[in-house]
Write an enzyme that holds these catalytic residues in place. Structure first.
Site, PDB file in Angstrom:
ATOM      1  NE  ARG A  48      -2.829   0.515   3.451  1.00  0.00           N
ATOM      2  CZ  ARG A  48      -2.148   0.852   4.555  1.00  0.00           C
ATOM      3  NH1 ARG A  48      -1.452   1.977   4.596  1.00  0.00           N
ATOM      4  NH2 ARG A  48      -2.153   0.070   5.605  1.00  0.00           N
ATOM      5  CE1 TYR A 100     -17.007  10.122 -17.134  1.00  0.00           C
ATOM      6  CE2 TYR A 100     -16.226  10.361 -14.884  1.00  0.00           C
ATOM      7  CZ  TYR A 100     -16.779   9.594 -15.879  1.00  0.00           C
ATOM      8  OH  TYR A 100     -17.092   8.292 -15.623  1.00  0.00           O
ATOM      9  CG  ASP A 172      -9.591  15.349 -16.414  1.00  0.00           C
ATOM     10  OD1 ASP A 172      -8.912  14.707 -17.239  1.00  0.00           O
ATOM     11  OD2 ASP A 172     -10.598  14.874 -15.843  1.00  0.00           O
ATOM     12  CE  LYS A 197     -12.670   7.288 -19.515  1.00  0.00           C
ATOM     13  NZ  LYS A 197     -12.934   8.576 -18.905  1.00  0.00           N
TER      14      LYS A 197
HETATM   15  C1  LIG Z   1     -13.498   8.958 -17.541  1.00  0.00           C
HETATM   16  C2  LIG Z   1     -13.060  10.278 -17.066  1.00  0.00           C
HETATM   17  C3  LIG Z   1     -12.766  10.495 -15.721  1.00  0.00           C
HETATM   18  C4  LIG Z   1     -12.975   9.429 -14.664  1.00  0.00           C
HETATM   19  O1  LIG Z   1     -12.095   8.390 -14.820  1.00  0.00           O
HETATM   20  P1  LIG Z   1     -12.405   6.863 -14.363  1.00  0.00           P
HETATM   21  O2  LIG Z   1     -11.152   6.161 -14.744  1.00  0.00           O
HETATM   22  O3  LIG Z   1     -13.608   6.437 -15.112  1.00  0.00           O
HETATM   23  O4  LIG Z   1     -12.658   6.886 -12.901  1.00  0.00           O
HETATM   24  C5  LIG Z   1     -12.278  11.732 -15.351  1.00  0.00           C
HETATM   25  N1  LIG Z   1     -12.127  12.716 -16.251  1.00  0.00           N
HETATM   26  C6  LIG Z   1     -12.418  12.549 -17.555  1.00  0.00           C
HETATM   27  C7  LIG Z   1     -12.222  13.664 -18.515  1.00  0.00           C
HETATM   28  C8  LIG Z   1     -12.904  11.327 -18.009  1.00  0.00           C
HETATM   29  O5  LIG Z   1     -13.216  11.169 -19.288  1.00  0.00           O
END
Ligand SMILES: *Cc1c(COP(=O)(O)O)cnc(C)c1O
Length: 407
Positions: A48, A100, A172, A197
Site C-alpha cells: 500500500r 466529465y 484534467d 482512456k
Molecule cells: C473517464 C473520465 C474520468 C474518470 O475516470 P475513471 O477512470 O472512469 O474513474 C475523469 N475525467 C475525464 C475527462 C474522463 O473522461
C-alpha cells in the site's frame, strides 16, 4: 528526448537491483517485503505504501508530464478525489462547466459532505475568471479539452489567474494526453488523467494518475496515497505501462482519423453541429492550436433530435455502444444518457450535455471502414421504418442487432 522515444525508453526500464535484469518491470504481486530486522526497513515494506511496479509507472508518467512525482490511483475518479487533499471545510473549487459527469457527481455530491463547495463557471475566457473567484476559492479545475462539449480552456492564462489568486490550478488532461499538451509546463499545479482512456488505450484497466511538480504538494499527496490506501494494484500498473508504450502510435492514427470523421460529419445533411477542435470555426481553436499539438480523438455531434441520434448510434456496427473513450476500437455514446447520467436530476437542466449529443471515440481501424459505418447509419434516417422507437438511454440489445444487419 522526444516523448515518442521516452514512451518506449522509460527511466525505470528494468527495476534496479533485479538480478535477472528483466527487460520490462516485473509485476511485484506481493503485499509485503521482508526486512532484515525490525528496525531496518528496506526500500519497500508494504505494498500500500510502495511497490516497485507502481513506482516504475509513476516515474514514467511523471516524466511524460514534465512533473517530479506522479501517483497512480485505482481510477480516474480516485485521482480526482485526491485533489480534496488541498481543500478544507468551507473552501470552494471553481470548475469548468464542461467536465466529465463523474467529476460533477464527486465534487458536488460527495464533497458536499466534507463541507467543500463546487461552483461551475464558464472558464473559456481566462480574462474574466479572476472576477469569478472568491476568498474561499482554493482550487480551479478544468479539462484542457472538455468532455463531451470539446470546450477549450487556456491553461497558461488560467495558471496565471490561479497564481495571482493564491489558488491551485488542476487540469484534467484525459482527452489530450501529454503527447499533445503538458499542463505543468504551462503553469498548472496538478495534472490528472483517467488512464482508463488514452494512456492505457486498450480498455482493459481502470486507473487514474495525478502528477505534480511542487515538492510540498507531492509530499501531501504521498501521505494521503498511503494513508487512504487508494493506489493502483501492481498488475494494473504493469498493464498500463505496456499500453503507454504505444500511446504515440495509437494517438497519431486516432487523431488523423478523427479529423477525417469530423469533416465527413460536418458535411452531412443529417448533422446539425460537429464539435471537434480540429475543425475550422471551433470556438477556442486559436487557443487550442497554441497550446496543443493535436486535437484528440473524440468527435461530438448533434442531429437536433435525441431519437435520431439514438437511431444512428444503434445502427452503427463498428462503433460499439459504450461509455468511455480512448481505446483502440471505436465506440459511440450519448453522454446525456450514459457517461453524464450521474448528474443529479435537479442539476440536469443546467449541467447535462444536450440530449441529442453523440460522442464518438475514434479507434485505430481503417478510417474508410469508420466512414462507411457512419454513412450507412446516417442513411438509415432516410428510411423511416428503421428509426428506433426506444427512448434514448434504454437501448435494447435485441433491437440493436435487428438494426445491425447491413442492407
Ligand atoms: C473517464 C473520465 C474520468 C474518470 O475516470 P475513471 O477512470 O472512469 O474513474 C475523469 N475525467 C475525464 C475527462 C474522463 O473522461
Amino acid at each position: 528526448m522526444n516523448i515518442e522515444t521516452r514512451l518506449v525508453h522509460p527511466q525505470h526500464q528494468s527495476i534496479q537491483g533485479d538480478r535477472f535484469r528483466a527487460s520490462v518491470p516485473p509485476v511485484y504481486k506481493t503485499a509485503t517485503f521482508d526486512q532484515d530486522s525490525p528496525l531496518a526497513f528496506g526500500q519497500y515494506d508494504y505494498a500500500r505504501s510502495g511497490n516497485p511496479t507502481r513506482d516504475a509507472l509513476e516515474t514514467q508518467v511523471a516524466a511524460l508530464e514534465g512533473g517530479t512525482r506522479a501517483f497512480a490511483y485505482a481510477s480516474g475518479v480516485a485521482a480526482l478525489d485526491a485533489i480534496a487533499t488541498f481543500l478544507r471545510p468551507g473552501d470552494e473549487i471553481v470548475v469548468s462547466r464542461d467536465v466529465y459527469g463523474g467529476t460533477f457527481r464527486l465534487f458536488t455530491q460527495a464533497w458536499a459532505k466534507r463541507g467543500i463547495t463546487a461552483r461551475y463557471e464558464d472558464l473559456t475566457d481566462a480574462a474574466a475568471v479572476s472576477g469569478l473567484l472568491s476568498a474561499r476559492t482554493k482550487v480551479i479545475h478544468a479539462e484542457a479539452l472538455g468532455n463531451p462539449m470539446q470546450t477549450v480552456c487556456d491553461v497558461a492564462a488560467l495558471a496565471e489567474v490561479a497564481r495571482r489568486h493564491g489558488a491551485l490550478l488542476s487540469i484534467d488532461n484525459t482527452s489530450l494526453t501529454p503527447l499533445n499538451i503538458r499542463p505543468l509546463e504551462l503553469g498548472a499545479d496538478i495534472v490528472l488523467h483517467s488512464a482508463t482512456k488514452f494512456l492505457n488505450g486498450h480498455g482493459d484497466v481502470t486507473a487514474g494518475v495525478l502528477t505534480v511538480r511542487d515538492d510540498a504538494l507531492a509530499k501531501e499527496l504521498a501521505f494521503h496515497h498511503n494513508a487512504e490506501g487508494v493506489a493502483l494494484p501492481a498488475r494494473d500498473c504493469a498493464a498500463l505501462l505496456r499500453g503507454l508504450q504505444t500511446l504515440a502510435l495509437r494517438l497519431d492514427r486516432q487523431q488523423a482519423s478523427a479529423l477525417v470523421v469530423a469533416r465527413f460529419l460536418a458535411g452531412h445533411p443529417h448533422v446539425k453541429r460537429v464539435l471537434f477542435p480540429g475543425l475550422d470555426g471551433h470556438a477556442g481553436q486559436g487557443v487550442h492550436r497554441a497550446q496543443s499539438r493535436g486535437d484528440g480523438a473524440v468527435v461530438s455531434f448533434e442531429t437536433g433530435s435525441a431519437e435520431a441520434s439514438s437511431a444512428i448510434v444503434q445502427a452503427l456496427t463498428l462503433f460499439a455502444t459504450r461509455v468511455s473513450f480512448g481505446s483502440v476500437s471505436s465506440s459511440a455514446s450519448m453522454p446525456c444518457w450514459m457517461s453524464h447520467k450521474s448528474i443529479p436530476a435537479s442539476a440536469r437542466a443546467e449541467h447535462a450535455p444536450p440530449a441529442d449529443l453523440v460522442r464518438l471515440s475514434i479507434g485505430i481501424e481503417h478510417v474508410q471502414d469508420l466512414l462507411d459505418d457512419l454513412a450507412v447509419a446516417l442513411a438509415r434516417l432516410d428510411a423511416p421504418e428503421s428509426v428506433a422507437t426506444d427512448s434514448p438511454g434504454r437501448v435494447h440489445r435485441s433491437h440493436k442487432h435487428a438494426v445491425r444487419s447491413r442492407p
